[in-house]
Design a protein around this motif. Structure first.
Motif, PDB file in Angstrom:
ATOM      1  N   SER A  72       0.840  -1.199   0.000  1.00  0.00           N
ATOM      2  CA  SER A  72       0.000   0.000   0.000  1.00  0.00           C
ATOM      3  C   SER A  72       0.872   1.245   0.000  1.00  0.00           C
ATOM      4  O   SER A  72       2.045   1.202   0.393  1.00  0.00           O
ATOM      5  N   GLN A  73       0.276   2.352  -0.459  1.00  0.00           N
ATOM      6  CA  GLN A  73       0.995   3.623  -0.459  1.00  0.00           C
ATOM      7  C   GLN A  73       1.279   4.102   0.955  1.00  0.00           C
ATOM      8  O   GLN A  73       2.249   4.809   1.203  1.00  0.00           O
ATOM      9  N   ALA A  74       0.418   3.716   1.908  1.00  0.00           N
ATOM     10  CA  ALA A  74       0.653   4.114   3.291  1.00  0.00           C
ATOM     11  C   ALA A  74       1.952   3.517   3.821  1.00  0.00           C
ATOM     12  O   ALA A  74       2.664   4.156   4.607  1.00  0.00           O
ATOM     13  N   ASP A  75       2.277   2.290   3.399  1.00  0.00           N
ATOM     14  CA  ASP A  75       3.532   1.680   3.837  1.00  0.00           C
ATOM     15  C   ASP A  75       4.735   2.423   3.265  1.00  0.00           C
ATOM     16  O   ASP A  75       5.763   2.577   3.937  1.00  0.00           O
TER      17      ASP A  75
ATOM     18  N   ASN B   9       5.133  10.266  -0.390  1.00  0.00           N
ATOM     19  CA  ASN B   9       4.595   9.381  -1.417  1.00  0.00           C
ATOM     20  C   ASN B   9       5.527   9.422  -2.619  1.00  0.00           C
ATOM     21  O   ASN B   9       5.741  10.485  -3.201  1.00  0.00           O
ATOM     22  N   PRO B  10       6.088   8.295  -3.038  1.00  0.00           N
ATOM     23  CA  PRO B  10       7.068   8.336  -4.128  1.00  0.00           C
ATOM     24  C   PRO B  10       6.471   8.623  -5.495  1.00  0.00           C
ATOM     25  O   PRO B  10       7.218   8.819  -6.463  1.00  0.00           O
ATOM     26  N   ASN B  11       5.146   8.624  -5.636  1.00  0.00           N
ATOM     27  CA  ASN B  11       4.476   8.905  -6.911  1.00  0.00           C
ATOM     28  C   ASN B  11       4.918   7.953  -8.014  1.00  0.00           C
ATOM     29  O   ASN B  11       5.025   8.338  -9.188  1.00  0.00           O
ATOM     30  N   THR B  12       5.216   6.743  -7.660  1.00  0.00           N
ATOM     31  CA  THR B  12       5.547   5.712  -8.635  1.00  0.00           C
ATOM     32  C   THR B  12       5.269   4.362  -8.006  1.00  0.00           C
ATOM     33  O   THR B  12       5.174   4.253  -6.775  1.00  0.00           O
ATOM     34  N   SER B  13       5.104   3.374  -8.831  1.00  0.00           N
ATOM     35  CA  SER B  13       4.854   2.021  -8.333  1.00  0.00           C
ATOM     36  C   SER B  13       6.058   1.160  -8.643  1.00  0.00           C
ATOM     37  O   SER B  13       6.576   1.177  -9.765  1.00  0.00           O
ATOM     38  N   LEU B  14       6.527   0.428  -7.642  1.00  0.00           N
ATOM     39  CA  LEU B  14       7.668  -0.456  -7.813  1.00  0.00           C
ATOM     40  C   LEU B  14       7.188  -1.804  -8.328  1.00  0.00           C
ATOM     41  O   LEU B  14       6.114  -2.287  -7.964  1.00  0.00           O
ATOM     42  N   GLU B  15       8.022  -2.418  -9.164  1.00  0.00           N
ATOM     43  CA  GLU B  15       7.609  -3.615  -9.873  1.00  0.00           C
ATOM     44  C   GLU B  15       7.960  -4.904  -9.159  1.00  0.00           C
ATOM     45  O   GLU B  15       7.541  -5.975  -9.576  1.00  0.00           O
TER      46      GLU B  15
ATOM     47  N   GLY C 226      13.475  -6.642  -7.034  1.00  0.00           N
ATOM     48  CA  GLY C 226      14.660  -5.812  -6.836  1.00  0.00           C
ATOM     49  C   GLY C 226      14.469  -4.361  -7.183  1.00  0.00           C
ATOM     50  O   GLY C 226      15.375  -3.548  -6.935  1.00  0.00           O
ATOM     51  N   ASP C 227      13.335  -3.989  -7.766  1.00  0.00           N
ATOM     52  CA  ASP C 227      13.059  -2.582  -8.080  1.00  0.00           C
ATOM     53  C   ASP C 227      12.832  -1.829  -6.773  1.00  0.00           C
ATOM     54  O   ASP C 227      11.919  -2.151  -6.010  1.00  0.00           O
ATOM     55  N   GLY C 228      13.674  -0.830  -6.490  1.00  0.00           N
ATOM     56  CA  GLY C 228      13.606  -0.182  -5.184  1.00  0.00           C
ATOM     57  C   GLY C 228      13.875   1.299  -5.226  1.00  0.00           C
ATOM     58  O   GLY C 228      14.288   1.871  -6.240  1.00  0.00           O
ATOM     59  N   LEU C 229      13.613   1.929  -4.082  1.00  0.00           N
ATOM     60  CA  LEU C 229      13.905   3.339  -3.840  1.00  0.00           C
ATOM     61  C   LEU C 229      14.753   3.437  -2.584  1.00  0.00           C
ATOM     62  O   LEU C 229      14.532   2.700  -1.621  1.00  0.00           O
ATOM     63  N   ALA C 230      15.709   4.334  -2.591  1.00  0.00           N
ATOM     64  CA  ALA C 230      16.615   4.494  -1.452  1.00  0.00           C
ATOM     65  C   ALA C 230      16.649   5.948  -1.025  1.00  0.00           C
ATOM     66  O   ALA C 230      16.664   6.862  -1.856  1.00  0.00           O
ATOM     67  N   LEU C 231      16.640   6.129   0.281  1.00  0.00           N
ATOM     68  CA  LEU C 231      16.824   7.446   0.886  1.00  0.00           C
ATOM     69  C   LEU C 231      18.070   7.329   1.753  1.00  0.00           C
ATOM     70  O   LEU C 231      18.007   6.889   2.899  1.00  0.00           O
TER      71      LEU C 231
END
Length: 685
Positions: A449-452, A460-466, A469-474
């Motif tokens: 979910s977007q809440a997670d 909200n990253p405004n994108t959906s990960l597939e 291994g598709d990821g976002l890092a901060l």
């Protein structure tokens, strides 16, 4: 740096092409004008200009012919280059069929050269222990030209940046494009008056117009540009070995203490970081998102780059199977698969942290880096603690786990203890504000979910990960969210187990690097005694020699008195034995038949109407809690015990009646109760 250079080259190439075409047009124009001048009747009236006109005509036509020839040759060379690259890419296939699979490998962009057998440093394992990427993955050559050709049409279809009066100044222009294993990055220039926020709001429409699985819009490096990160329909797997063979990783090793790979970016360039610099990591990802593969490549990278004398691992694996391959490695100090064992190990980490700070104080050092400059690394190795599933610990032992993780995250970095906390369900009751505030670096894979996503990333990253291994890092120290593709050690679990086994054999056979000792953490799970929280214990008495500790207002662990009851007396253990040769500090207070001390003068109060044959377990817990923590505030005690306000008031009145407590003064009803002790005992505390 490499990406900036590539963008510069792409921009320079575009400018050279424009200059080239303009020069051809000017040369042809000069030739035509000079020829027309010579063929007209004008030279008869101005014969002095005829030599100049002839020279201009000859120079114009000659320049035009030369430049056109170069342009045609350039185009043909590009085709020849493509044919040559295709021919070279066939060589590994032929070599593999002839029985020489590693005869030659043609690498794509970002490989950093072919270093099949080199190690990462003196005495470190060879990278040949890692499986190489399959030939079809290593030889795949993508350009991204397909998406780049469709971008302008997609903008027109969505009604974005239409040309003004037929002029191109109002249109979006493609500046450069480059493809990676999972996505293609197309850089576009935005016309005046076109805002980046407009483009982000229209990202879903553009994604549908392009027919792409995903699309993310981020700001470009240059002013007035934007990057469209378009997901590829065919995603290539990313392997750890090519990234570690990259030349940038060799440079990164020179300045990083605990290096690890975040992943590869949208064009396949590896992203490296240092666990010492980012302090601690928080990772989240649902089943099948690639989180476990990412954790495994992080651990394997640490095993490749650090010896057992420099690094020890503490693993907490409530699922019991995710980290089974690391149980017998030389680097591993202890592994916990049960909640009680995990809590005990975390407590031992806090004790080890406090011990190290005491060593720093005696040695005049501020952190572990200064200590290593004066002493051998093996005397105090780095300790990396990996918690594979935080949700299980928080469900079963939240009151114990949360403050320990908070304290470790706040103070353990300078002591060389680092946390990597992962969870499949990063909801607010698992990743609480206290934990998240002390874990600033986060890695997130596909969630439900977007809440997670917002729980981990605070946005909200405004994108959906597939997934996969598709990821976002901060990452602390880097600006904004980083889209990456996580790497895997190999193609499957068998490859991973073989790599870990080879690494373990290498370090066991290398006597030069003996495992560093951390006595407080050695086999902590094996020697774990069943320890539960104070509130879960129903007996009143604790052994007189067992110290209890609680954090005070300054965050330090303060020894508090434990209490035990014997017929006719009450024993307070004020401080434990400092060593085996010293006795504990114990105060014994005689009690009268009604349970009151004869050392204090307590006024007689009416006894409440209680059943004499029953002593409630909750009252026993309250006695022990007050004796161990010194807490007498009603609201705090009510939260600790989990009872109602009326019930707690009844219990407190019983303690007043028994001489334990003194009620608050009538003129200040908000004041807390006071523990009744003698002056002598007060001084000894």
């Amino acid at each position: 740096m490499v990406t900036v250079f590539k963008d510069f080259i792409a921009t320079l190439t575009g400018e050279v092409k424009k200059l080239f075409m303009n020069t051809i047009v000017i040369a042809i124009g000069v030739g035509i004008l000079s020829t027309v001048f010579l063929l007209s009747d004008i030279p008869e009236s101005v014969p002095d200009l005829v030599p100049y006109a002839k020279s201009a005509a000859m120079a114009g036509w000659l320049t035009a012919v030369v430049l056109i020839t170069l342009a045609v040759t350039w185009a043909k060379c590009g085709e020849l280059g493509a044919m040559l690259r295709y021919a070279l890419s066939c060589i590994p296939r032929v070599a593999a069929r002839l029985g020489f699979p590693n005869l030659i490998r043609i690498r794509g962009a970002g490989s950093g050269g072919n270093r099949l057998s080199r190690s990462l440093g003196p005495g470190l394992p060879s990278l040949s222990l890692l499986p190489a990427a399959p030939a079809e993955v290593a030889q795949d050559q993508r350009t991204g030209a397909g998406y780049a050709r469709r971008v302008l049409a997609a903008f027109r279809r969505c009604g974005l940046a239409q040309p003004k009066d037929g002029r191109k100044e109002g249109m979006v222009q493609v500046v450069s494009y480059q493809a990676g294993p999972a996505a293609t990055r197309v850089t576009v220039s935005l016309p005046d008056g076109f805002r980046l926020s407009q483009l982000k709001n229209a990202s879903e429409d553009l994604c549908a117009a392009l027919g792409a699985p995903t699309l993310q819009v981020v700001g470009g490096r240059r002013a007035g540009t934007a990057n469209l990160i378009i997901g590829n329909h065919k995603r290539l797997p990313v392997y750890l070995r090519p990234s570690l063979e990259h030349s940038d990783f060799e440079k990164h090793l020179e300045r990083a203490v605990l290096p690890f790979l975040v992943g590869v970016d949208d064009v396949g360039e590896p992203i490296f970081s240092d666990l010492v610099r980012v302090r601690h990591l928080l990772a989240g990802g649902a089943t099948g998102s690639g989180k476990s593969w990412w954790l495994n490549q992080l651990l394997v990278t640490l095993l490749l780059t650090k010896s057992p004398s420099e690094l020890r691992l503490v693993l907490i694996d409530p699922k019991k199977v995710e980290m089974a391959a690391y149980h017998n490695t030389v680097h591993t100090l202890s592994v916990a698969t049960e909640v009680d064992d995990a809590v005990e190990i975390l407590k031992n980490l806090v004790v080890e942290m406090d011990r190290r700070y005491k060593v720093f104080k005696d040695a005049g050092c501020r952190n572990i880096q200064q200590y290593h400059k004066r002493h051998d690394v093996s005397t105090m190795p780095y300790v990396v603690t990996v918690i594979d599933e935080l949700a299980d610990l928080m469900i079963l032992a939240k009151k114990e786990v949360e403050p320990i993780i908070q304290r470790l995250a706040q103070l353990a970095r300078a002591a060389g203890i680092h946390l990597v906390v992962a969870s499949q369900r990063p909801s607010v009751d698992v990743v609480t504000g206290v934990i998240k505030a002390n874990l600033p670096s986060r890695v997130v894979f596909r969630l439900l979910s977007q809440a997670d996503y917002s729980t981990i990333l605070n946005e909200n990253p405004n994108t959906s990960l597939e997934g996969g291994g598709d990821g976002l890092a901060l990452i602390e120290g880097q600006h904004g969210l980083i889209r990456f593709q996580g790497a895997g050690v190999g193609g499957d679990e068998d490859d991973l187990e073989r790599v870990i086994s080879k690494l373990n054999d290498f370090w066991r056979n290398n006597s030069k690097f003996a495992p560093a000792k951390v006595s407080l953490l050695e086999n902590a799970a094996a020697v774990h005694a069943d320890t539960v929280s104070v509130l879960a214990q129903t007996p009143l008495a604790q052994p007189s020699g067992s110290p209890q500790a609680r954090p005070d207002s300054k965050g330090e662990r303060t020894k508090m008195p434990t209490v035990s009851e014997e017929p006719g007396k009450q024993v307070f253990v004020l401080s434990p034995a400092a060593s085996s040769g010293q006795a504990a500090n114990v105060a014994t207070i005689p009690m009268d038949g009604e349970g009151r001390s004869d050392l204090v003068n307590v006024p007689d109060l009416p006894e409440p109407d209680f059943d004499e044959f029953e002593e409630d377990d909750t009252l026993l817990q309250l006695k022990q809690l007050i004796a161990q923590t010194g807490e007498t505030r009603a609201d705090k005690l009510r939260d600790m015990l989990g009872v109602r306000k009326a019930r707690l008031h009844e219990l407190m009145q019983r303690l007043v009646a028994e001489g334990w407590l003194e009620p608050p003064p009538p003129n200040n009803p908000r004041a807390s109760y006071r523990l009744v002790v003698s002056m002598e005992e007060s001084r000894r505390q």
